[in-house]
Design a protein around this motif. Sequence first.
Motif, PDB file in Angstrom:
ATOM      1  N   GLY A   1       4.623   8.099  -7.833  1.00  0.00           N
ATOM      2  CA  GLY A   1       5.582   9.327  -7.961  1.00  0.00           C
ATOM      3  C   GLY A   1       6.796   9.166  -8.757  1.00  0.00           C
ATOM      4  N   PHE A   2       6.918   7.885  -9.549  1.00  0.00           N
ATOM      5  CA  PHE A   2       8.257   7.655 -10.099  1.00  0.00           C
ATOM      6  C   PHE A   2       8.175   8.548 -11.507  1.00  0.00           C
TER       7      PHE A   2
ATOM      8  N   VAL B   1       2.060  -0.019 -15.106  1.00  0.00           N
ATOM      9  CA  VAL B   1       1.657  -0.364 -16.432  1.00  0.00           C
ATOM     10  C   VAL B   1       1.005   1.026 -16.885  1.00  0.00           C
ATOM     11  N   GLU B   2       0.447   1.903 -16.174  1.00  0.00           N
ATOM     12  CA  GLU B   2      -0.188   3.269 -16.437  1.00  0.00           C
ATOM     13  C   GLU B   2       1.211   4.257 -16.947  1.00  0.00           C
ATOM     14  N   LYS B   3       2.380   3.823 -16.120  1.00  0.00           N
ATOM     15  CA  LYS B   3       3.371   4.586 -16.309  1.00  0.00           C
ATOM     16  C   LYS B   3       4.052   4.441 -17.770  1.00  0.00           C
ATOM     17  N   GLU B   4       4.122   2.952 -17.992  1.00  0.00           N
ATOM     18  CA  GLU B   4       4.800   2.409 -19.384  1.00  0.00           C
ATOM     19  C   GLU B   4       3.974   1.415 -19.635  1.00  0.00           C
ATOM     20  N   PRO B   5       3.133   1.556 -20.562  1.00  0.00           N
ATOM     21  CA  PRO B   5       2.133   0.561 -21.088  1.00  0.00           C
ATOM     22  C   PRO B   5       2.794  -0.707 -21.891  1.00  0.00           C
ATOM     23  N   LYS B   6       3.907  -0.565 -22.155  1.00  0.00           N
ATOM     24  CA  LYS B   6       4.716  -1.620 -22.572  1.00  0.00           C
ATOM     25  C   LYS B   6       4.974  -2.679 -21.567  1.00  0.00           C
ATOM     26  N   LEU B   7       5.014  -2.312 -20.578  1.00  0.00           N
ATOM     27  CA  LEU B   7       5.147  -3.354 -19.492  1.00  0.00           C
ATOM     28  C   LEU B   7       4.070  -4.424 -19.138  1.00  0.00           C
ATOM     29  N   ALA B   8       2.825  -3.966 -19.884  1.00  0.00           N
ATOM     30  CA  ALA B   8       1.591  -4.817 -19.720  1.00  0.00           C
ATOM     31  C   ALA B   8       1.881  -6.417 -20.084  1.00  0.00           C
TER      32      ALA B   8
ATOM     33  N   LEU C   1       9.396   9.608 -15.260  1.00  0.00           N
ATOM     34  CA  LEU C   1       9.558   9.039 -16.675  1.00  0.00           C
ATOM     35  C   LEU C   1      10.740   9.441 -17.402  1.00  0.00           C
ATOM     36  N   PRO C   2      11.433   8.683 -18.154  1.00  0.00           N
ATOM     37  CA  PRO C   2      11.107   6.935 -18.321  1.00  0.00           C
ATOM     38  C   PRO C   2      11.585   6.432 -16.979  1.00  0.00           C
ATOM     39  N   LEU C   3      10.977   5.203 -16.667  1.00  0.00           N
ATOM     40  CA  LEU C   3      11.168   4.568 -15.479  1.00  0.00           C
ATOM     41  C   LEU C   3      12.816   3.938 -15.428  1.00  0.00           C
ATOM     42  N   LYS C   4      13.318   4.073 -14.423  1.00  0.00           N
ATOM     43  CA  LYS C   4      14.652   3.432 -14.222  1.00  0.00           C
ATOM     44  C   LYS C   4      14.715   1.991 -13.994  1.00  0.00           C
ATOM     45  N   LYS C   5      15.895   1.538 -14.578  1.00  0.00           N
ATOM     46  CA  LYS C   5      16.133  -0.135 -14.591  1.00  0.00           C
ATOM     47  C   LYS C   5      15.707  -0.742 -13.333  1.00  0.00           C
ATOM     48  N   GLU C   6      16.120   0.127 -12.052  1.00  0.00           N
ATOM     49  CA  GLU C   6      15.955  -0.261 -10.816  1.00  0.00           C
ATOM     50  C   GLU C   6      14.381  -0.544 -10.684  1.00  0.00           C
ATOM     51  N   HIS C   7      13.521   0.341 -10.956  1.00  0.00           N
ATOM     52  CA  HIS C   7      12.213   0.218 -10.636  1.00  0.00           C
ATOM     53  C   HIS C   7      11.458  -0.768 -11.685  1.00  0.00           C
ATOM     54  N   LYS C   8      12.110  -1.211 -12.850  1.00  0.00           N
ATOM     55  CA  LYS C   8      11.859  -2.411 -13.712  1.00  0.00           C
ATOM     56  C   LYS C   8      11.932  -3.693 -12.956  1.00  0.00           C
ATOM     57  N   MET C   9      13.181  -3.437 -12.453  1.00  0.00           N
ATOM     58  CA  MET C   9      13.695  -4.758 -11.941  1.00  0.00           C
ATOM     59  C   MET C   9      12.774  -5.222 -10.528  1.00  0.00           C
ATOM     60  N   PHE C  10      12.403  -4.257  -9.869  1.00  0.00           N
ATOM     61  CA  PHE C  10      11.459  -4.280  -8.584  1.00  0.00           C
ATOM     62  C   PHE C  10      10.228  -4.759  -9.099  1.00  0.00           C
ATOM     63  N   LEU C  11       9.810  -4.412 -10.284  1.00  0.00           N
ATOM     64  CA  LEU C  11       8.384  -5.093 -10.917  1.00  0.00           C
ATOM     65  C   LEU C  11       8.472  -6.465 -11.200  1.00  0.00           C
TER      66      LEU C  11
ATOM     67  N   GLU D   1       0.787  -1.166  -0.062  1.00  0.00           N
ATOM     68  CA  GLU D   1      -0.077  -0.184  -0.025  1.00  0.00           C
ATOM     69  C   GLU D   1       0.915   1.265   0.105  1.00  0.00           C
ATOM     70  N   ILE D   2       2.059   1.297   0.904  1.00  0.00           N
ATOM     71  CA  ILE D   2       2.683   2.372   0.680  1.00  0.00           C
ATOM     72  C   ILE D   2       3.591   2.423  -0.679  1.00  0.00           C
ATOM     73  N   PHE D   3       3.926   1.545  -1.262  1.00  0.00           N
ATOM     74  CA  PHE D   3       4.624   1.464  -2.579  1.00  0.00           C
ATOM     75  C   PHE D   3       3.668   1.680  -3.495  1.00  0.00           C
ATOM     76  N   GLY D   4       2.343   1.553  -3.570  1.00  0.00           N
ATOM     77  CA  GLY D   4       1.511   1.908  -4.540  1.00  0.00           C
ATOM     78  C   GLY D   4       1.535   3.589  -4.718  1.00  0.00           C
ATOM     79  N   SER D   5       1.655   4.280  -3.586  1.00  0.00           N
ATOM     80  CA  SER D   5       1.657   5.745  -3.863  1.00  0.00           C
ATOM     81  C   SER D   5       3.350   6.112  -4.069  1.00  0.00           C
ATOM     82  N   VAL D   6       4.286   5.410  -3.743  1.00  0.00           N
ATOM     83  CA  VAL D   6       5.481   5.764  -4.370  1.00  0.00           C
ATOM     84  C   VAL D   6       5.655   5.513  -5.672  1.00  0.00           C
ATOM     85  N   ILE D   7       5.177   4.364  -6.347  1.00  0.00           N
ATOM     86  CA  ILE D   7       5.298   4.148  -7.623  1.00  0.00           C
ATOM     87  C   ILE D   7       4.562   5.181  -8.504  1.00  0.00           C
TER      88      ILE D   7
END
Length: 498
Positions: free
Chosen positions: A273-274, A314-321, A276-286, A265-271
Amino acid sequence: MLKQILAKLPRKSSKSSSVDSATGSSSSSNATDVVNVISSRLNAVKRMSSSIFPASITAGAEMIEPQILFKDVPSSDKQNLFVSKLNFCCSVYDFSDPDKHSTEKDLKRKILVDLIEFLASDSAKFNESTVSAMCKMCASNLFRDFPPKYASHGARGEAEDEEPLFDLAWSHLQLVYDLLLRFLSYNSLDAKVAKKYVDNDFILRLLELFDSEDPRERDCLKSILHRVYGKFMVHRPFIRMAVGNIIYRFVFETERHNGIAELLEIFGSVISGFALPLKKEHKMFLTRALIPLHKPKSVGVYHHQLTYCIVQFVEKEPKLAGTVIKGLLKCWPVTNSQKELMFLSELEELLEMITMDEFEKVMVLLFRRIACCLNSSHFQVAERAHFFWNNEHILYLIMQNRQVIMPLVFPALERNIQNHWNRAVLNLTQNVRNMFSEMDPELVLACQEKFAEETSQLSLAAERRRMTWERLENAATYQPVANNISSMIESAPCVVAC
């Protein structure tokens, strides 16, 4: 201290008045030297004292009784009284016996309430010693070891109606959490000073508390960690890494943790605020943390928060869907119908945001799985799979790729019409088939012919298997019994060629 310093100084010898008058100028210069020595030594002692003790203590903070109310002391002494009260509240008592230390517990509770009211008045000023005392008091009361979890209890969340366990010391813990939250939210708190004490070790111990059995404590921790993440930018990478490690340990080792829902729930609000473009660290977390969180049995406890986090990505980067859908299909629950329902709901949310290019990459694997769900004997799973055709965006994707999707799904629809036991599923199947007929009647006719051909081939194969087994059974019937064989071997003459 001053008397000791003066005792070490050389004493002036007694002389006649004539000598004194003759040497007046020299004695005055000696007196000046003595004063300079005294002042220099006093400054040295003062510097030593301030380096060993906090400023509040040297100012007499320990001399103020913590029972005194803030309204009863002048403004100059309020900070000293604040530290004195914090030091008093460092004492921790045993709440398993309500009659033990009851007087001390009541006094500590009153002092904690007084501290909270003082912070609520917006008149507090925090220096480094105050911040240190606050962190020390919170650490003394909050940081503790939880009893071990036994395997017989099962992972929390397998049965969502489990009774939560409440901490007996919550009457004090709640006040400490409230005090810490108000302290971190205070406008006059200097983050540069506070980060020396709210450091990585403090944050790690704070994250360990998320494994508490008490839902009230986890709710308070959620607000506090969110405040720490927002106030101390320097600690943000460390917090993300530490939470990732908690999730890795939960998914791949223990499958036991009580605070996954609150952390997500905390990370929902953190994400959200990321940048764009998303960092590699954030994509690895996904890919390494969030997607594997679908595997544990207790996913139902935190699935809502997990879906929200993934949708934010996915809203940040639709290609991740496409990446998320492939991950879902890899860990699809085959025998757990409740998890299938959750996965189908999450798939629908992802398909509402997916682009056509990403959809074409995953549609074959996706609709093979959906076809299996259409044929599910669990009527809720079958119904939920049919509801995909009620979504306009998903229906548009299917219509644009009907040449590929319809041959994958049509056999499942035909088997439902012939064999499914549930009347509601039969009606939904007929509706979907009618949609296909209106969409492309020629393709439906081709799929129907192909299905009839495959059905006849399967019938022939089944008949051949039946006849093969029948021949084997008949052959086994005419074989001699093992005892007869052994007797025939014993009665046969032994012929030895010499």
